[in-house]
Design a protein around this motif. Structure first.
Motif, PDB file in Angstrom:
ATOM      1  N   PHE A  13      -1.375  45.687  29.362  1.00 29.13           N
ATOM      2  CA  PHE A  13      -1.159  44.315  29.295  1.00 29.13           C
ATOM      3  C   PHE A  13      -1.633  43.844  30.546  1.00 29.13           C
ATOM      4  O   PHE A  13      -1.127  44.159  31.525  1.00 29.13           O
ATOM      5  CB  PHE A  13      -0.102  43.626  29.176  1.00 29.13           C
ATOM      6  CG  PHE A  13       0.298  43.347  27.441  1.00 29.13           C
ATOM      7  CD1 PHE A  13      -0.087  42.367  26.663  1.00 29.13           C
ATOM      8  CD2 PHE A  13       0.521  44.592  26.825  1.00 29.13           C
ATOM      9  CE1 PHE A  13       0.073  42.271  25.476  1.00 29.13           C
ATOM     10  CE2 PHE A  13       0.724  44.359  25.282  1.00 29.13           C
ATOM     11  CZ  PHE A  13       0.699  43.386  24.533  1.00 29.13           C
ATOM     12  N   ALA A  14      -2.806  43.068  30.828  1.00 24.83           N
ATOM     13  CA  ALA A  14      -3.454  42.650  32.103  1.00 24.83           C
ATOM     14  C   ALA A  14      -2.630  41.366  32.705  1.00 24.83           C
ATOM     15  O   ALA A  14      -2.729  40.414  31.845  1.00 24.83           O
ATOM     16  CB  ALA A  14      -4.899  42.412  32.112  1.00 24.83           C
ATOM     17  N   MET A  15      -1.782  41.584  33.531  1.00 31.07           N
ATOM     18  CA  MET A  15      -0.915  40.301  34.448  1.00 31.07           C
ATOM     19  C   MET A  15      -1.802  39.939  35.311  1.00 31.07           C
ATOM     20  O   MET A  15      -3.012  40.256  35.591  1.00 31.07           O
ATOM     21  CB  MET A  15       0.359  41.173  34.694  1.00 31.07           C
ATOM     22  CG  MET A  15       1.177  41.769  33.651  1.00 31.07           C
ATOM     23  SD  MET A  15       1.381  40.841  32.055  1.00 31.07           S
ATOM     24  CE  MET A  15       2.786  40.123  32.867  1.00 31.07           C
ATOM     25  N   ARG A  16      -1.370  38.816  36.076  1.00 28.15           N
ATOM     26  CA  ARG A  16      -1.754  38.237  36.977  1.00 28.15           C
ATOM     27  C   ARG A  16      -2.065  39.074  38.302  1.00 28.15           C
ATOM     28  O   ARG A  16      -3.118  39.121  38.728  1.00 28.15           O
ATOM     29  CB  ARG A  16      -1.262  36.670  37.469  1.00 28.15           C
ATOM     30  CG  ARG A  16      -1.881  36.119  38.702  1.00 28.15           C
ATOM     31  CD  ARG A  16      -1.182  34.857  38.905  1.00 28.15           C
ATOM     32  NE  ARG A  16      -1.034  33.806  37.561  1.00 28.15           N
ATOM     33  CZ  ARG A  16      -0.514  32.697  37.461  1.00 28.15           C
ATOM     34  NH1 ARG A  16       0.405  32.247  38.683  1.00 28.15           N
ATOM     35  NH2 ARG A  16      -0.618  32.015  36.555  1.00 28.15           N
ATOM     36  N   THR A  19      -1.251  45.499  36.160  1.00 25.49           N
ATOM     37  CA  THR A  19      -1.525  45.836  34.595  1.00 25.49           C
ATOM     38  C   THR A  19      -0.252  46.694  34.370  1.00 25.49           C
ATOM     39  O   THR A  19       0.227  47.564  35.072  1.00 25.49           O
ATOM     40  CB  THR A  19      -2.511  46.747  34.329  1.00 25.49           C
ATOM     41  OG1 THR A  19      -3.836  45.968  34.823  1.00 25.49           O
ATOM     42  CG2 THR A  19      -2.779  47.126  33.004  1.00 25.49           C
ATOM     43  N   ASN A  58      -4.512  41.061  21.011  1.00 24.74           N
ATOM     44  CA  ASN A  58      -5.353  39.992  21.650  1.00 24.74           C
ATOM     45  C   ASN A  58      -5.082  39.920  23.017  1.00 24.74           C
ATOM     46  O   ASN A  58      -3.947  40.554  23.601  1.00 24.74           O
ATOM     47  CB  ASN A  58      -4.859  38.576  21.158  1.00 24.74           C
ATOM     48  CG  ASN A  58      -5.250  38.649  19.727  1.00 24.74           C
ATOM     49  OD1 ASN A  58      -6.126  38.756  19.273  1.00 24.74           O
ATOM     50  ND2 ASN A  58      -4.527  37.937  18.931  1.00 24.74           N
ATOM     51  N   ARG A  59      -6.073  39.583  23.880  1.00 20.19           N
ATOM     52  CA  ARG A  59      -5.932  39.482  25.627  1.00 20.19           C
ATOM     53  C   ARG A  59      -4.726  38.720  25.894  1.00 20.19           C
ATOM     54  O   ARG A  59      -4.599  37.748  24.998  1.00 20.19           O
ATOM     55  CB  ARG A  59      -7.181  39.038  26.060  1.00 20.19           C
ATOM     56  CG  ARG A  59      -8.296  40.145  25.813  1.00 20.19           C
ATOM     57  CD  ARG A  59      -8.202  41.049  27.098  1.00 20.19           C
ATOM     58  NE  ARG A  59      -9.175  42.128  26.784  1.00 20.19           N
ATOM     59  CZ  ARG A  59      -9.397  43.318  27.610  1.00 20.19           C
ATOM     60  NH1 ARG A  59      -8.418  43.591  28.467  1.00 20.19           N
ATOM     61  NH2 ARG A  59     -10.469  44.322  27.491  1.00 20.19           N
ATOM     62  N   PRO A  60      -3.767  39.282  26.630  1.00 20.60           N
ATOM     63  CA  PRO A  60      -4.134  40.124  27.702  1.00 20.60           C
ATOM     64  C   PRO A  60      -3.961  41.764  27.170  1.00 20.60           C
ATOM     65  O   PRO A  60      -4.004  42.410  28.137  1.00 20.60           O
ATOM     66  CB  PRO A  60      -3.390  39.759  28.947  1.00 20.60           C
ATOM     67  CG  PRO A  60      -2.011  39.286  28.277  1.00 20.60           C
ATOM     68  CD  PRO A  60      -2.736  38.542  26.883  1.00 20.60           C
TER      69      PRO A  60
END
Length: 330
Positions: A13-16, A19, A58-60
């Motif tokens: 999961f791509a976090m702010r 990852t 779904n993204r992220p």
């Protein structure tokens, strides 16, 4: 050839700021018609596994690495258009809450008929006939009348039976059931699970049952994967895992079952909590909660090894087994 073969699947999961890893290099196989359980606490990665297998992330969230081979086809990187020929048609998923799955503004008949006509060259009358047959298979009374009803007009147990009927509409080879009885009363849960087992056996459908309940797994599945912090930490025949668990976490889950505690006594529980994705320990992810932990457990990630008929990822499995044997003989 296996119906489903998962190899080195990693989901992130791509976090702010960084990852995080939700599934860490997991691998397993499912034979045609086989029933597999995936168990663990909330946050273990069970539902993420189901969504990844259906290519519904779904993204992220995204699949970072690995293969998902369904009858030899790698579906991990398929487009939505390609997946439409597989999802719902050859693979189906039953979600936790039927009220989220069903469209509240469409009748049951509209939803079933549209699903059939989207995948099969059928007339509306033919699709309605198939829908009635499927509703009858899940023991719904007066199925013709149910087609004209809306989801809110039905009980929770009835809605879940309809979800199972919809999952079987297109005769899939694999059903992924994610906590399929969570939203139901306890008295109805057993009936639903018995129905799902009966339908999978009679139709020779493969089943992946995602749940936190080892009691359900023991009744429903042939093999089991125990997950913790995105890793498979024990895998094998369900009977072997239930009767002779090797990993301390699996032992803790079994000891926490109500039937393992004498009446009037406090239920046993595993101390601590599942680590968050942003703070997974460097070594064994279970080490902060494990009573058998040693220094190397905190620094080195254990690799799965074959032990006592199961695969287990634990540095101390030999000592753990020896200590338990000594206790039983004492």
């Amino acid at each position: 050839m296996s119906l489903l073969s998962v190899r080195d699947l990693t989901v992130k999961f791509a976090m702010r700021d960084n990852t995080v890893t939700a599934l860490d290099n997991i691998s397993f196989d499912l034979a045609k018609g086989e029933r597999l359980g995936i168990v663990g606490e909330s946050g273990a990665g069970k539902s993420i596994t189901g969504f990844a297998l259906m290519n519904l992330l779904n993204r992220p969230g995204f699949i970072d690495n690995g293969k998902i081979l369904f009858e030899g086809e790698d579906i991990a990187n398929m487009s939505d258009a390609q997946m439409r020929g597989i999802r719902g048609n050859r693979m189906a998923m039953i979600f936790q809450d039927p009220m989220v799955t069903l469209n509240p503004v469409l009748t049951i008949g509209q939803q079933m008929v549209e699903t059939l006509m989207a995948h099969r060259k059928l007339s509306k009358a033919e699709a309605e006939q198939i829908a009635v047959v499927k509703l009858r298979e899940v023991y719904i009374p007066s199925p013709e009348e149910r087609l004209a009803q809306y989801p809110h007009e039905l009980s929770g147990g009835m809605r879940q039976r309809i979800i199972i009927a919809m999952a079987l509409l297109l005769d899939p080879e694999l059903i992924i059931a994610d906590e399929p009885t969570t939203a139901l009363d306890v008295t109805i849960q057993a009936d639903i699970m018995e129905l799902l087992l009966e339908l999978c056996q009679s139709n020779k459908v493969g089943l992946i049952l995602i749940t936190h309940d080892l009691g359900v797994v023991s009744q429903m599945t042939e093999r089991t994967l125990v997950m913790y912090a995105g890793k498979i930490i024990e895998a094998g025949r369900t009977r072997e895992i239930i009767n002779d668990p090797q990993h301390p976490y699996t032992q803790g889950l079994i000891n926490a079952l109500p039937q393992q505690t004498k009446p009037g006594m406090r239920l046993k529980q595993i101390p601590g909590n599942m680590p968050s994705l942003t703070a997974i320990p460097a070594g064994c992810p279970f080490s902060p909660r494990c009573e058998y932990v040693r220094d190397h457990c905190r620094t080195t990630r254990p690799e799965p090894v074959q032990y006592a008929h199961v695969e287990v990822a634990c540095h101390e499995v030999n000592r753990l087994h020896r200590d338990n044997s000594e206790e039983q003989s004492a």
